[in-house]
Motif scaffolding. Structure first.
Motif, PDB file in Angstrom:
ATOM      1  N   GLU A   1      40.828  43.647  49.681  1.00 53.63           N
ATOM      2  CA  GLU A   1      42.199  44.128  49.857  1.00 53.63           C
ATOM      3  C   GLU A   1      42.751  44.653  48.528  1.00 53.63           C
ATOM      4  O   GLU A   1      43.423  45.685  48.485  1.00 53.63           O
ATOM      5  CB  GLU A   1      43.106  43.020  50.405  1.00 53.63           C
ATOM      6  N   ALA A   2      42.435  43.960  47.442  1.00 52.32           N
ATOM      7  CA  ALA A   2      42.886  44.405  46.122  1.00 52.32           C
ATOM      8  C   ALA A   2      42.298  45.780  45.794  1.00 52.32           C
ATOM      9  O   ALA A   2      42.993  46.666  45.284  1.00 52.32           O
ATOM     10  CB  ALA A   2      42.490  43.385  45.053  1.00 52.32           C
ATOM     11  N   TYR A   3      41.009  45.953  46.100  1.00 49.45           N
ATOM     12  CA  TYR A   3      40.343  47.246  45.876  1.00 49.45           C
ATOM     13  C   TYR A   3      41.042  48.340  46.684  1.00 49.45           C
ATOM     14  O   TYR A   3      41.324  49.433  46.170  1.00 49.45           O
ATOM     15  CB  TYR A   3      38.876  47.133  46.280  1.00 49.45           C
ATOM     16  N   ARG A   4      41.324  48.058  47.954  1.00 53.11           N
ATOM     17  CA  ARG A   4      41.970  49.051  48.819  1.00 53.11           C
ATOM     18  C   ARG A   4      43.356  49.436  48.291  1.00 53.11           C
ATOM     19  O   ARG A   4      43.705  50.620  48.217  1.00 53.11           O
ATOM     20  CB  ARG A   4      42.087  48.508  50.246  1.00 53.11           C
ATOM     21  N   ILE A   5      44.140  48.443  47.876  1.00 50.70           N
ATOM     22  CA  ILE A   5      45.484  48.708  47.344  1.00 50.70           C
ATOM     23  C   ILE A   5      45.382  49.590  46.096  1.00 50.70           C
ATOM     24  O   ILE A   5      46.083  50.601  45.964  1.00 50.70           O
ATOM     25  CB  ILE A   5      46.212  47.394  47.010  1.00 50.70           C
ATOM     26  N   ALA A   6      44.501  49.202  45.176  1.00 51.57           N
ATOM     27  CA  ALA A   6      44.368  49.946  43.923  1.00 51.57           C
ATOM     28  C   ALA A   6      43.869  51.368  44.175  1.00 51.57           C
ATOM     29  O   ALA A   6      44.331  52.331  43.553  1.00 51.57           O
ATOM     30  CB  ALA A   6      43.425  49.209  42.972  1.00 51.57           C
ATOM     31  N   ARG A   7      42.927  51.501  45.109  1.00 52.75           N
ATOM     32  CA  ARG A   7      42.389  52.834  45.411  1.00 52.75           C
ATOM     33  C   ARG A   7      43.456  53.714  46.069  1.00 52.75           C
ATOM     34  O   ARG A   7      43.597  54.884  45.742  1.00 52.75           O
ATOM     35  CB  ARG A   7      41.167  52.718  46.321  1.00 52.75           C
ATOM     36  N   ASP A   8      44.219  53.150  46.990  1.00 51.23           N
ATOM     37  CA  ASP A   8      45.270  53.920  47.667  1.00 51.23           C
ATOM     38  C   ASP A   8      46.338  54.405  46.692  1.00 51.23           C
ATOM     39  O   ASP A   8      46.961  55.445  46.915  1.00 51.23           O
ATOM     40  CB  ASP A   8      45.926  53.090  48.794  1.00 51.23           C
TER      41      ASP A   8
ATOM     42  N   ARG B   1      40.116  47.099  36.246  1.00 52.51           N
ATOM     43  CA  ARG B   1      39.791  48.251  37.100  1.00 52.51           C
ATOM     44  C   ARG B   1      38.284  48.392  37.270  1.00 52.51           C
ATOM     45  O   ARG B   1      37.788  48.627  38.367  1.00 52.51           O
ATOM     46  CB  ARG B   1      40.365  49.538  36.513  1.00 52.51           C
ATOM     47  N   GLN B   2      37.533  48.250  36.175  1.00 60.59           N
ATOM     48  CA  GLN B   2      36.069  48.374  36.244  1.00 60.59           C
ATOM     49  C   GLN B   2      35.481  47.325  37.192  1.00 60.59           C
ATOM     50  O   GLN B   2      34.643  47.636  38.042  1.00 60.59           O
ATOM     51  CB  GLN B   2      35.452  48.178  34.849  1.00 60.59           C
ATOM     52  N   VAL B   3      35.901  46.092  37.017  1.00 59.57           N
ATOM     53  CA  VAL B   3      35.375  44.989  37.818  1.00 59.57           C
ATOM     54  C   VAL B   3      35.765  45.164  39.286  1.00 59.57           C
ATOM     55  O   VAL B   3      34.936  45.011  40.198  1.00 59.57           O
ATOM     56  CB  VAL B   3      35.876  43.633  37.264  1.00 59.57           C
ATOM     57  N   LEU B   4      37.011  45.525  39.537  1.00 54.65           N
ATOM     58  CA  LEU B   4      37.494  45.683  40.909  1.00 54.65           C
ATOM     59  C   LEU B   4      36.782  46.850  41.607  1.00 54.65           C
ATOM     60  O   LEU B   4      36.440  46.761  42.796  1.00 54.65           O
ATOM     61  CB  LEU B   4      39.008  45.913  40.899  1.00 54.65           C
ATOM     62  N   LYS B   5      36.538  47.923  40.886  1.00 56.65           N
ATOM     63  CA  LYS B   5      35.840  49.082  41.471  1.00 56.65           C
ATOM     64  C   LYS B   5      34.440  48.679  41.932  1.00 56.65           C
ATOM     65  O   LYS B   5      34.011  49.018  43.043  1.00 56.65           O
ATOM     66  CB  LYS B   5      35.761  50.214  40.447  1.00 56.65           C
ATOM     67  N   LEU B   6      33.719  47.946  41.088  1.00 54.75           N
ATOM     68  CA  LEU B   6      32.367  47.510  41.461  1.00 54.75           C
ATOM     69  C   LEU B   6      32.405  46.518  42.616  1.00 54.75           C
ATOM     70  O   LEU B   6      31.565  46.561  43.518  1.00 54.75           O
ATOM     71  CB  LEU B   6      31.662  46.905  40.247  1.00 54.75           C
ATOM     72  N   ALA B   7      33.403  45.635  42.615  1.00 55.78           N
ATOM     73  CA  ALA B   7      33.540  44.675  43.726  1.00 55.78           C
ATOM     74  C   ALA B   7      33.807  45.420  45.027  1.00 55.78           C
ATOM     75  O   ALA B   7      33.250  45.084  46.078  1.00 55.78           O
ATOM     76  CB  ALA B   7      34.673  43.696  43.435  1.00 55.78           C
ATOM     77  N   GLY B   8      34.644  46.463  44.956  1.00 53.92           N
ATOM     78  CA  GLY B   8      34.955  47.256  46.138  1.00 53.92           C
ATOM     79  C   GLY B   8      33.765  48.034  46.655  1.00 53.92           C
ATOM     80  O   GLY B   8      33.704  48.398  47.835  1.00 53.92           O
TER      81      GLY B   8
END
Length: 200
Positions: A189-196, A145-152
């Motif tokens: 896309e992964a960031y968007r899915i996780a955020r949604d 989650r931490q890594v994906l949030k920063l990537a997003g």
């Protein structure tokens, strides 16, 4: 008298909420905050019975506030009032000790009644949200989650590795795992899915 602090970054809504709740004989709005950091200061000074907060605000989010209240101001119950009907947000809110989770379209009388019930020690969750809360389990680890949030947020692997004190290869591995778990085509896309879903 139930003393509450309101935290909401939309000024018009903050004023309307305060006005509506102050019409109730047994509810007193002890303070209004336009962001999470102001809310913390008000809670320390006013020691309210209840914090009614939005989730997404500048500074500390409603979820950050809930975790802070649980550890620093346990005398204050927390209820979240939000437009975000995301199962992930609800689950995280419950894990943070939130006593109420309501949608902003809740009628004023129902909101006041929910505040009374929470003050009496009950937990009040919007029925529609309660049905969907555990349908969609978060597959990500904390580090993913931490890594994906920063990537997003637009950071590259090198900057993420510096921020999180990880090797670049490790960052790539976490992103790859997250993308695979979410069946996404790429990190955005992964960031968007996780955020949604309310997982970030």
């Amino acid at each position: 008298m139930i003393r509450i602090v309101l935290a909401e970054d939309q000024t018009l809504l903050l004023g309307a909420l305060a006005s509506l709740l102050e019409l109730e004989d047994d509810i007193e709005v002890a303070g209004r905050a336009a962001n999470g950091d102001e809310a913390r200061r008000l809670i320390e000074v006013e020691r309210p019975d209840l914090l009614l907060t939005d989730i997404e605000m500048p500074g500390s989010t409603g979820l950050d506030l809930a975790e802070w209240v649980r550890s620093k101001a346990p005398h204050t119950a927390v209820a979240i009032l939000t437009t975000f009907a995301r199962p992930g947000y609800l689950r995280r809110a419950l894990e943070a000790g939130v006593r109420g989770y309501l949608l902003k379209e809740t009628p004023a009388e129902q909101l006041a009644d929910s505040i009374r019930r929470i003050h009496a020690g009950q937990r009040v969750i919007d029925p529609e949200l309660a049905l969907t809360a555990f349908d969609s389990q978060d597959p990500l680890t904390d580090r993913e989650r931490q890594v994906l949030k920063l990537a997003g947020e637009g950071l590259g692997n090198a900057e993420i590795s510096r921020r999180l004190h990880l090797a670049e290869g490790t960052v790539r591995n976490y992103l790859s795992e997250a993308i695979g778990k979410l069946q996404a085509d790429n990190r955005i896309e992964a960031y968007r899915i996780a955020r949604d879903q309310g997982w970030l």
